[in-house]
Write an enzyme that holds these catalytic residues in place. Sequence first.
Site, short mmCIF file in Angstrom:
data_model
loop_
_atom_site.label_atom_id
_atom_site.label_comp_id
_atom_site.label_asym_id
_atom_site.label_seq_id
_atom_site.Cartn_x
_atom_site.Cartn_y
_atom_site.Cartn_z
NE ARG A 123 -6.73 -9.99 3.59
CZ ARG A 123 -7.83 -9.24 3.49
NH1 ARG A 123 -7.73 -7.92 3.48
NH2 ARG A 123 -9.03 -9.80 3.40
CE1 TYR A 175 -4.31 -1.60 0.63
CE2 TYR A 175 -2.78 -3.31 1.36
CZ TYR A 175 -4.05 -2.92 0.94
OH TYR A 175 -5.04 -3.86 0.84
CG HIS A 199 -9.38 -2.29 1.28
ND1 HIS A 199 -9.61 -2.84 2.53
CD2 HIS A 199 -8.18 -2.77 0.88
CE1 HIS A 199 -8.60 -3.62 2.86
NE2 HIS A 199 -7.71 -3.59 1.89
CE1 TYR A 234 -2.00 -7.21 1.70
CE2 TYR A 234 -3.31 -7.08 -0.30
CZ TYR A 234 -3.17 -6.87 1.05
OH TYR A 234 -4.21 -6.33 1.77
CG HIS A 270 -8.48 -7.26 -1.15
ND1 HIS A 270 -7.43 -8.07 -0.77
CD2 HIS A 270 -8.41 -6.15 -0.37
CE1 HIS A 270 -6.76 -7.47 0.21
NE2 HIS A 270 -7.33 -6.31 0.47
#
Length: 303
Positions: free
Chosen positions: A214, A157, A219, A193, A217
């Site tokens: 994970r 991120y 968010h 990731y 996706h």
Amino acid sequence: MPQFNDTELTAAVVKSFEETPDPRVKFLMEELVKALHGFVRKTDLSFDEWAYAIDFLTRVGQKCSASRQEFILLSDVLGVSMLVDAVNHREREGATETTVLGPFYVGEHKPMPHGTDISANLTGERMFVQSRVTDLKGKPLAGVAVDVWHADDDGYYDSQRPDYETAGPSSRARFITDADGRFFFRTILPCSYPIPTDGPVGQMILQTRRHPNRPAHIHFLVDAPGHEPLVTHVFIEGDKYLDSDVVFGVKNDLVSRVEKRTDQVMPDGKSAEAPWHLMTYEFRMKPGQGAAPKPMMAATEDA
């Protein structure tokens, strides 16, 4: 001075909260003590094990910063976050399913025009996301703020990057739905990731032989007046970690089939670099009230 055995001690600690003025606080503290004491009693916890637990929790707290929330990560990987989510959203009544907020809802989500490429400075396969926000009867909801954020092609991120302060937000933005409840934007295809493994939570995951990954996706946080705020993800169909998400956040309703396209024009009529991917998803909002979470202030790890 009273003398307590292991059973009497629990009762005495519970009784010590008798005068707590807030009945909910009183109840929570009493039940917390019962659960903790029950764990110690059931496991015959040793001094060394309790000292290790205290040290572990201390290190979790020390790893937290303005841009990193290790305690949220701990809650996520132990399934506590999803359990809290589940008991607070038992009746969805056809509304879109919820899932964990995660530890990376940080920084600034600037309102951007529809069609903006929120990952323009990043490498990766291009993707067009088209979406709509409606009530349970399918009526479009206009003027709704929708925050989006996701990891880059390397699984990081923006707030995890050391140059965040100078480079600014990336793969994160806010969109406002139009009169038909729609919003759309360009980005890159997310990838699966691993959660951060350089802290105590990641070390615990690796030491217990769990994988840290994970599934891919995006968010979404949808905040529509007169409706419950929706915190959710949209996952990509076919990801190999859908059945073993390290934070237990996947629900069937949240998996989207992402199409690979070769058209030279995207749905908004603008040119496309072929091939590209198309994600389509509709959010159905449940009537109600509630305050949407606020982003944490982001900063570099050294700030």
